[in-house]
Design a protein around this motif. Structure first.
Motif, mmCIF file in Angstrom:
data_model
loop_
_atom_site.group_PDB
_atom_site.id
_atom_site.type_symbol
_atom_site.label_atom_id
_atom_site.label_comp_id
_atom_site.label_asym_id
_atom_site.label_seq_id
_atom_site.Cartn_x
_atom_site.Cartn_y
_atom_site.Cartn_z
ATOM 1 N N VAL A 169 13.498 10.431 -5.209
ATOM 2 C CA VAL A 169 12.192 9.855 -4.870
ATOM 3 C C VAL A 169 12.020 9.671 -3.369
ATOM 4 C CG1 VAL A 169 11.952 8.644 -7.075
ATOM 5 C CG2 VAL A 169 13.057 7.483 -5.149
ATOM 6 N N SER A 170 10.763 9.526 -2.976
ATOM 7 C CA SER A 170 10.405 9.192 -1.605
ATOM 8 C C SER A 170 9.223 8.230 -1.657
ATOM 9 C CB SER A 170 10.058 10.455 -0.818
ATOM 10 O OG SER A 170 9.857 10.151 0.555
ATOM 11 N N LEU A 171 8.679 7.904 -0.485
ATOM 12 C CA LEU A 171 7.554 6.979 -0.388
ATOM 13 C C LEU A 171 6.300 7.691 0.081
ATOM 14 C CD1 LEU A 171 9.208 3.892 1.373
ATOM 15 C CD2 LEU A 171 8.599 4.092 -1.054
ATOM 16 N N VAL A 172 5.169 7.289 -0.469
ATOM 17 C CA VAL A 172 3.879 7.805 -0.007
ATOM 18 C C VAL A 172 2.957 6.644 0.330
ATOM 19 C CG1 VAL A 172 4.022 9.925 -1.369
ATOM 20 C CG2 VAL A 172 2.893 7.903 -2.335
ATOM 21 N N ASN A 173 1.982 6.930 1.191
ATOM 22 C CA ASN A 173 0.871 6.011 1.412
ATOM 23 C C ASN A 173 0.022 6.036 0.144
ATOM 24 O OD1 ASN A 173 -2.047 5.471 2.105
ATOM 25 N ND2 ASN A 173 -1.105 4.921 4.058
ATOM 26 N N LEU A 174 -0.199 4.889 -0.459
ATOM 27 C CA LEU A 174 -0.871 4.852 -1.759
ATOM 28 C C LEU A 174 -2.303 5.357 -1.680
ATOM 29 C CD1 LEU A 174 0.069 4.013 -4.565
ATOM 30 C CD2 LEU A 174 -0.910 1.757 -4.178
ATOM 31 N N ALA A 175 -2.946 5.174 -0.546
ATOM 32 C CA ALA A 175 -4.345 5.592 -0.401
ATOM 33 C C ALA A 175 -4.475 7.096 -0.178
ATOM 34 C CB ALA A 175 -5.009 4.825 0.730
ATOM 35 N N THR A 176 -3.624 7.635 0.701
ATOM 36 C CA THR A 176 -3.749 9.046 1.072
ATOM 37 C C THR A 176 -2.841 9.970 0.272
ATOM 38 O OG1 THR A 176 -2.011 8.924 2.763
ATOM 39 C CG2 THR A 176 -4.258 8.331 3.426
ATOM 40 N N LYS A 177 -1.819 9.389 -0.380
ATOM 41 C CA LYS A 177 -0.802 10.143 -1.131
ATOM 42 C C LYS A 177 0.091 10.975 -0.216
ATOM 43 C CE LYS A 177 -2.740 8.589 -4.871
ATOM 44 N NZ LYS A 177 -2.191 7.398 -5.553
ATOM 45 N N GLN A 178 0.035 10.730 1.082
ATOM 46 C CA GLN A 178 0.873 11.458 2.027
ATOM 47 C C GLN A 178 2.239 10.798 2.139
ATOM 48 O OE1 GLN A 178 -0.077 14.446 3.618
ATOM 49 N NE2 GLN A 178 -1.672 14.189 2.062
ATOM 50 N N GLU A 179 3.275 11.615 2.209
ATOM 51 C CA GLU A 179 4.628 11.077 2.310
ATOM 52 C C GLU A 179 4.849 10.426 3.664
ATOM 53 O OE1 GLU A 179 9.300 12.349 1.538
ATOM 54 O OE2 GLU A 179 7.715 13.881 1.470
ATOM 55 N N LEU A 180 5.569 9.322 3.646
ATOM 56 C CA LEU A 180 5.912 8.642 4.887
ATOM 57 C C LEU A 180 7.010 9.412 5.617
ATOM 58 C CD1 LEU A 180 4.292 6.418 3.445
ATOM 59 C CD2 LEU A 180 5.988 4.764 4.236
ATOM 60 N N ASN A 208 0.834 -1.218 0.000
ATOM 61 C CA ASN A 208 0.000 0.000 0.000
ATOM 62 C C ASN A 208 0.864 1.262 0.000
ATOM 63 O OD1 ASN A 208 -2.500 1.373 -0.098
ATOM 64 N ND2 ASN A 208 -2.429 1.758 2.104
ATOM 65 N N LEU A 209 1.998 1.174 -0.698
ATOM 66 C CA LEU A 209 2.916 2.306 -0.820
ATOM 67 C C LEU A 209 3.115 2.660 -2.288
ATOM 68 C CD1 LEU A 209 5.682 1.234 1.733
ATOM 69 C CD2 LEU A 209 3.741 2.765 2.137
ATOM 70 N N GLY A 210 3.646 3.832 -2.506
ATOM 71 C CA GLY A 210 3.944 4.265 -3.868
ATOM 72 C C GLY A 210 5.082 5.267 -3.870
ATOM 73 N N LEU A 211 5.496 5.662 -5.064
ATOM 74 C CA LEU A 211 6.598 6.602 -5.223
ATOM 75 C C LEU A 211 6.115 8.044 -5.292
ATOM 76 C CD1 LEU A 211 8.789 4.817 -7.930
ATOM 77 C CD2 LEU A 211 9.427 5.201 -5.545
ATOM 78 N N LYS A 212 6.888 8.906 -4.682
ATOM 79 C CA LYS A 212 6.780 10.350 -4.925
ATOM 80 C C LYS A 212 8.072 10.758 -5.631
ATOM 81 C CE LYS A 212 5.335 13.664 -2.049
ATOM 82 N NZ LYS A 212 5.295 14.661 -0.933
ATOM 83 N N ILE A 213 7.943 11.477 -6.729
ATOM 84 C CA ILE A 213 9.114 11.896 -7.497
ATOM 85 C C ILE A 213 9.323 13.393 -7.335
ATOM 86 C CG2 ILE A 213 10.137 12.080 -9.803
ATOM 87 C CD1 ILE A 213 8.664 9.541 -10.570
ATOM 88 N N TYR A 214 10.513 13.746 -6.864
ATOM 89 C CA TYR A 214 10.897 15.150 -6.721
ATOM 90 C C TYR A 214 11.602 15.673 -7.971
ATOM 91 C CZ TYR A 214 10.010 14.849 -1.680
ATOM 92 O OH TYR A 214 9.423 14.702 -0.445
ATOM 93 N N ASP A 215 12.368 14.809 -8.618
ATOM 94 C CA ASP A 215 13.120 15.225 -9.805
ATOM 95 C C ASP A 215 13.567 13.983 -10.554
ATOM 96 O OD1 ASP A 215 14.160 17.177 -11.502
ATOM 97 O OD2 ASP A 215 16.120 17.190 -10.517
#
Length: 235
Positions: free
Chosen positions: A154-165, A109-116
């Motif tokens: 990159v970082s990690l987000v909660n896939l449901a809320t899109k909030q960064e861990l 239930n995680l996903g990627l956040k891309i900064y650059d």
């Protein structure tokens, strides 16, 4: 008088055209004479000869990815807007590997956040001007793996809320805490960093020592340095 006016008008037009031509020629600065791809024609020729050279739009090819392109805002270490568009591009094999990362994270239930991701060489010059420390910014004499389309922040987000861990630091933190092996951190930050490093490593990425968020794709050296803006890539 008429002839004089026409001559003056011709002169002004000639000066304007010369000025525009000069501006176009100096738009892509290369003070260290690096072998840069800085024309759309050259880039398209390379893609036609080798499809892996294509820079893929990550927002279009990675399911449910979150973009937080800091350099398209003033919320970055330079305090200035560097990119005119909040886009993230990477070479085709890099994009394919990131999709595998995303698929693997989804099971948690995680996903990627891309900064650059891909970064034009002009931005590398700007970063070094602002912060000339090669422990944290790329040496413009060599260019960055971001310039090759083979590095991602990159970082990690909660896939449901899109909030960064919870992670060790904020993005672009230049302190020792940002180092990928620093251990004096809260347990959740250590665990989340370990998950990110583990899954990225499994699919062909290596974290750098000074930034927990920066990953280079294996085989980056096969791809040339580039200095094309996002707008040039989309036209």
């Amino acid at each position: 008088m008429i002839r004089t006016t026409k001559t003056l008008l011709f002169f002004l037009v000639a000066v304007l055209l010369f000025s525009c031509a000069t501006k176009n020629k100096t738009e892509h600065k290369n003070p260290y004479n690096l072998p840069l791809v800085n024309s759309v024609k050259e880039y398209k020729k390379q893609v036609n000869e080798d499809a892996t050279m294509e820079l893929a739009d990550l927002e279009k090819v990675i399911d449910n990815v979150v973009l937080d392109i800091r350099y398209a805002t003033a919320n970055n270490f330079t305090g200035e807007v560097i990119y005119q568009s909040p886009k993230a591009y990477a070479r085709k094999p890099v994009a394919a590997a990131l999709q595998l990362v995303q698929d693997s994270l989804a099971s948690l239930n995680l996903g990627l956040k891309i900064y650059d991701a891909y970064r034009p060489y002009a931005a590398t010059l700007k970063f070094y001007d602002v912060y000339p420390d090669t422990d944290f910014v790329a040496d413009p004499k060599k260019g960055s793996r971001h310039n090759r389309g083979c590095a991602v922040d990159v970082s990690l987000v909660n896939l449901a809320t899109k909030q960064e861990l919870v992670m060790p630091t904020a993005f672009d933190d230049f302190s020792e805490k940002a180092h990928s092996t620093y251990i004096d951190l809260p347990e959740p930050a250590l665990q989340n960093r370990a998950i990110l490093i583990g899954v990225m490593s499994h699919f062909g990425f290596s974290v750098i020592s000074t930034e927990w968020w920066h990953y280079d794709f294996n085989g980056w050296e096969k791809f040339p340095l580039m200095d094309l803006s996002f707008e040039e890539l989309t036209n």
